[in-house]
Design an enzyme around this catalytic site. Sequence first.
Site, mmCIF file in Angstrom:
data_model
loop_
_atom_site.group_PDB
_atom_site.id
_atom_site.type_symbol
_atom_site.label_atom_id
_atom_site.label_comp_id
_atom_site.label_asym_id
_atom_site.label_seq_id
_atom_site.Cartn_x
_atom_site.Cartn_y
_atom_site.Cartn_z
ATOM 1 N N SER A 135 45.364 -54.689 156.450
ATOM 2 C CA SER A 135 44.959 -56.008 156.003
ATOM 3 C C SER A 135 43.605 -55.813 155.323
ATOM 4 O O SER A 135 42.671 -55.315 155.949
ATOM 5 C CB SER A 135 44.836 -56.928 157.213
ATOM 6 N N LYS A 161 48.301 -55.647 152.653
ATOM 7 C CA LYS A 161 48.208 -57.112 152.708
ATOM 8 C C LYS A 161 46.810 -57.481 152.242
ATOM 9 O O LYS A 161 45.835 -56.897 152.704
ATOM 10 C CB LYS A 161 48.461 -57.566 154.143
ATOM 11 N N LYS A 163 43.967 -60.636 151.598
ATOM 12 C CA LYS A 163 43.639 -62.009 151.965
ATOM 13 C C LYS A 163 43.489 -62.813 150.678
ATOM 14 O O LYS A 163 42.909 -62.316 149.701
ATOM 15 C CB LYS A 163 42.319 -62.030 152.752
ATOM 16 N N ASP A 188 47.873 -63.062 152.788
ATOM 17 C CA ASP A 188 47.623 -63.923 153.947
ATOM 18 C C ASP A 188 46.590 -64.971 153.549
ATOM 19 O O ASP A 188 45.462 -64.644 153.173
ATOM 20 C CB ASP A 188 47.092 -63.064 155.109
ATOM 21 N N GLU A 213 51.639 -65.140 154.143
ATOM 22 C CA GLU A 213 51.370 -65.474 155.542
ATOM 23 C C GLU A 213 50.564 -66.765 155.629
ATOM 24 O O GLU A 213 49.557 -66.928 154.926
ATOM 25 C CB GLU A 213 50.582 -64.295 156.150
ATOM 26 N N ASP A 238 51.770 -67.190 161.305
ATOM 27 C CA ASP A 238 50.830 -66.502 162.202
ATOM 28 C C ASP A 238 50.212 -67.570 163.100
ATOM 29 O O ASP A 238 50.716 -67.859 164.202
ATOM 30 C CB ASP A 238 49.777 -65.762 161.350
ATOM 31 N N LYS A 262 50.904 -61.943 167.588
ATOM 32 C CA LYS A 262 49.630 -61.446 168.116
ATOM 33 C C LYS A 262 49.665 -61.754 169.596
ATOM 34 O O LYS A 262 49.814 -62.924 169.989
ATOM 35 C CB LYS A 262 48.444 -62.155 167.458
ATOM 36 N N GLY A 290 46.861 -58.196 163.797
ATOM 37 C CA GLY A 290 45.635 -57.629 164.351
ATOM 38 C C GLY A 290 44.518 -58.656 164.333
ATOM 39 O O GLY A 290 44.590 -59.643 163.601
HETATM 40 O O1 OSB Z 1 45.174 -63.655 159.989
HETATM 41 O O2 OSB Z 1 45.871 -61.727 160.479
HETATM 42 C C1 OSB Z 1 44.944 -62.539 160.391
HETATM 43 C C2 OSB Z 1 41.642 -60.810 161.275
HETATM 44 C C3 OSB Z 1 40.998 -61.814 161.947
HETATM 45 C C4 OSB Z 1 41.599 -63.039 162.067
HETATM 46 C C5 OSB Z 1 42.866 -63.251 161.527
HETATM 47 C C6 OSB Z 1 43.541 -62.240 160.878
HETATM 48 C C7 OSB Z 1 42.899 -61.005 160.718
HETATM 49 C C8 OSB Z 1 43.474 -59.889 159.985
HETATM 50 C C9 OSB Z 1 42.999 -58.524 160.392
HETATM 51 O O3 OSB Z 1 44.225 -60.003 159.039
HETATM 52 C C10 OSB Z 1 44.055 -57.604 160.836
HETATM 53 C C11 OSB Z 1 43.466 -56.384 161.473
HETATM 54 O O4 OSB Z 1 42.984 -56.450 162.621
HETATM 55 O O5 OSB Z 1 43.505 -55.338 160.821
HETATM 56 MG MG MG Z 2 47.235 -63.822 159.516
#
Ligand code: OSB
Ligand code: MG
Length: 373
Positions: A135, A161, A163, A188, A213, A238, A262, A290
């Site tokens: 991510s 992925k 953001k 995402d 996402e 999510d 998660k 994550g």
């Molecule tokens: O939406 O998946 C998410 C990190 C913090 C809060 C929300 C998200 C995330 C990530 C990080 O996308 C994923 C990772 O830990 O590598």
């Molecule tokens: Mg997410």
Amino acid sequence: MKVEAITIREIRMPLVHFFETSFGRTYDRHILLLTAHCGGIDGWSECVAGENPFYSSEWTETAWPTIKHHLAPAVLGQTLASAREAAPRMARVRGHRMAKAAVENALWDAEAKAKQLPLWKLLGGTRREIPCGVSIGIQDSVEQLLEKIETELSAGYRRIKIKVKPGWDINVLERVRSRWSDIVLSCDANSAYTLDEVEHLREFDQFHLLMIEQPLWDDDIYYHGRLQHELQTAICLDESIHHARDAAFAADIGACRIMNIKVGRVGGFTEAKRVHDVCQAGGIPVWCGGMLESGVGRAHNIALSTLENFRLPGDVSASKRYWKEDIIEPEVEVTAQGMIVIRDDPGTGFRVREDLVEKLTVRKETIRAGAAR
Ligand code: OSB
Ligand code: MG
């Protein structure tokens, strides 16, 4: 397994590189770690609540007192045949799933160690290695993002992925796709859009993404269903999936074609397994999300990802992407093929570096039966 005491502590760990989502930027993690002391065996877990109530309403400062005053007392002094028995004892507390997961998962770790079993087997996993994705947060420039993608692709990761948010979406995806036309790519939004933006969201279809996402509100499932019917791109939920009933509802109304699990968001391994099973029965593949975890939470994510319906690469990646030095040994490593090989030692297969944890600790408290209220 008698739960004699629970130690709760906060550690501070600076990220190697800031992580930015549509809701904000993080430089430093404030992480709660739990240790369940059970008859000479210590089970460890990580509470994935953030530094601020931006991803979800829970954050570090709600998790600590909730665990101290309500959740730890619900299991302390009790003899449990299995960590599965923890959730019903904590059920009187509404919500606070990340806090609950921390308590329950420490007990799963303790149970696995007591039974001399790897945690992944105790959870019912089957996979011997798991596929990994990354991510990648919002960067200061598109060039920086492209550089990061390049690095992760050469490291072997199987899915990228990125953001997105309004103003950092179509323009960015265009640049990524024009450089890599056929990588497995997803995005995402962390709830950055509304249903008024369907036309804009439809433009995402041209990039052949594996998924988008959580485009809409964090507490919505129904309108994601409306949106899914308007898009070719698969929606992945999510934030809005809190338990197996949410998963069943989302599957029923076609709100998404993929789900992210998660373990903290759904309240622990027991509920995570239920969500997994509901999705499997509904033909919805899942992957493990994550939360910028330290090695303790990362090791739990790895164990969960061995369940059969974790069919897509997760956001479970190498320790060194986040930390100069992780608090487990060995650190989490990813092969050149983008896989994490599952370890067979009892518990998570990763040892907590207690000396290092102690150095990073900014506060700590041990709670015993009958002593917390
Ligand atoms: O939406 O998946 C998410 C990190 C913090 C809060 C929300 C998200 C995330 C990530 C990080 O996308 C994923 C990772 O830990 O590598
Ligand atoms: Mg997410």
